[in-house]
Design a protein around this motif. Sequence first.
Motif, PDB file in Angstrom:
ATOM      1  N   TYR A   1       0.837  -1.201   0.000  1.00 13.62           N
ATOM      2  CA  TYR A   1       0.000   0.000   0.000  1.00 13.62           C
ATOM      3  C   TYR A   1       0.869   1.247   0.000  1.00 13.62           C
ATOM      4  O   TYR A   1       2.020   1.236   0.450  1.00 13.62           O
ATOM      5  N   THR A   2       0.335   2.329  -0.515  1.00 15.72           N
ATOM      6  CA  THR A   2       1.145   3.515  -0.791  1.00 15.72           C
ATOM      7  C   THR A   2       1.514   4.309   0.458  1.00 15.72           C
ATOM      8  O   THR A   2       2.474   5.066   0.427  1.00 15.72           O
TER       9      THR A   2
ATOM     10  N   THR B   1      -2.987  -3.022  -4.158  1.00 13.01           N
ATOM     11  CA  THR B   1      -3.096  -2.387  -2.852  1.00 13.01           C
ATOM     12  C   THR B   1      -3.788  -3.274  -1.827  1.00 13.01           C
ATOM     13  O   THR B   1      -4.736  -4.002  -2.149  1.00 13.01           O
TER      14      THR B   1
ATOM     15  N   ASP C   1      -6.151   3.994  -1.144  1.00  9.79           N
ATOM     16  CA  ASP C   1      -5.411   3.911  -2.403  1.00  9.79           C
ATOM     17  C   ASP C   1      -6.368   3.967  -3.596  1.00  9.79           C
ATOM     18  O   ASP C   1      -6.716   2.949  -4.208  1.00  9.79           O
TER      19      ASP C   1
ATOM     20  N   ARG D   1      -4.289   8.162  -6.437  1.00  8.38           N
ATOM     21  CA  ARG D   1      -3.224   8.018  -5.452  1.00  8.38           C
ATOM     22  C   ARG D   1      -2.193   6.983  -5.911  1.00  8.38           C
ATOM     23  O   ARG D   1      -0.983   7.202  -5.824  1.00  8.38           O
ATOM     24  N   LEU D   2      -2.674   5.863  -6.421  1.00  5.27           N
ATOM     25  CA  LEU D   2      -1.776   4.828  -6.906  1.00  5.27           C
ATOM     26  C   LEU D   2      -0.890   5.343  -8.040  1.00  5.27           C
ATOM     27  O   LEU D   2       0.317   5.111  -8.059  1.00  5.27           O
TER      28      LEU D   2
ATOM     29  N   TRP E   1       1.839   7.772  -6.730  1.00  2.00           N
ATOM     30  CA  TRP E   1       2.873   7.100  -5.938  1.00  2.00           C
ATOM     31  C   TRP E   1       3.740   6.193  -6.799  1.00  2.00           C
ATOM     32  O   TRP E   1       4.974   6.201  -6.695  1.00  2.00           O
ATOM     33  N   LEU E   2       3.124   5.419  -7.672  1.00  2.00           N
ATOM     34  CA  LEU E   2       3.865   4.462  -8.474  1.00  2.00           C
ATOM     35  C   LEU E   2       4.728   5.126  -9.541  1.00  2.00           C
ATOM     36  O   LEU E   2       5.720   4.544  -9.988  1.00  2.00           O
TER      37      LEU E   2
ATOM     38  N   GLY F   1      -0.942  -0.282 -11.106  1.00  2.00           N
ATOM     39  CA  GLY F   1      -1.486  -0.248  -9.756  1.00  2.00           C
ATOM     40  C   GLY F   1      -2.932  -0.694  -9.787  1.00  2.00           C
ATOM     41  O   GLY F   1      -3.695  -0.262 -10.656  1.00  2.00           O
TER      42      GLY F   1
END
Length: 218
Positions: free
Chosen positions: A85-86, A120, A126, A130-131, A134-135, A144
């Motif tokens: 998870y992020t 996630t 997430d 958001r994914l 972050w990724l 993601g």
Amino acid sequence: MRRTPKLAAAALVAAAALTLTACGSDSGGGDGAPAASVSGTQSKPVVTLDQPMEKPDLVLTDSDGKKYDLIEETKGRPTLIYFGYTHCPDACPAVMGNIDVARKQLPKAEQKKLRIVFVTTDPERDTPKRLKSWLNGFGADIVGLTGDFDTIQGAASAVNVGVSKPVKKKNGDIIVDHGLQVLMASPKDDKIHWLGMKDAGAEDYAHALPKIIKGQNP
């Protein structure tokens, strides 16, 4: 759901595969304890399973907000799958960072063949947006996936990855327990033959990936 054969590796590997890491919130409101604590050991950073497993049967939403069938989308390609998870403060960024460093050492053609999928374990926070954000720090082409928690937990369990529902503590920290292993599938039969364990570093993945892309034991 497709049936998944039981993991037939040695007892030591099986115990390591079920290891959970307890990751705290990144809010900074912890009690001073380590953000991740892991039990269990393994003999090698990358292990070969005695009996391969099917990929998790997952149809979720990707970081572009589109439907993603993991089995169909990764068919015939070397694939790395990680449940995390992020908001994880240490374990997840370390794993993804190690994979990213190793991947960049591959020739461009082999980089394009490789599929990296991050599923996630904290879908409430997430979101696809958001994914994606972050990724991107680990590669714009990393997939993601987010969606229903029970679906994710069930799929993780089918491949011997422990995932527990996020728990919010009184101080506001959110604890998300999840397995640390990276599932690695061969392009030859689309089955998971190898596990990257908790101690696997960038050098270990750099050694393993060229062979995994060819469907060979690392």
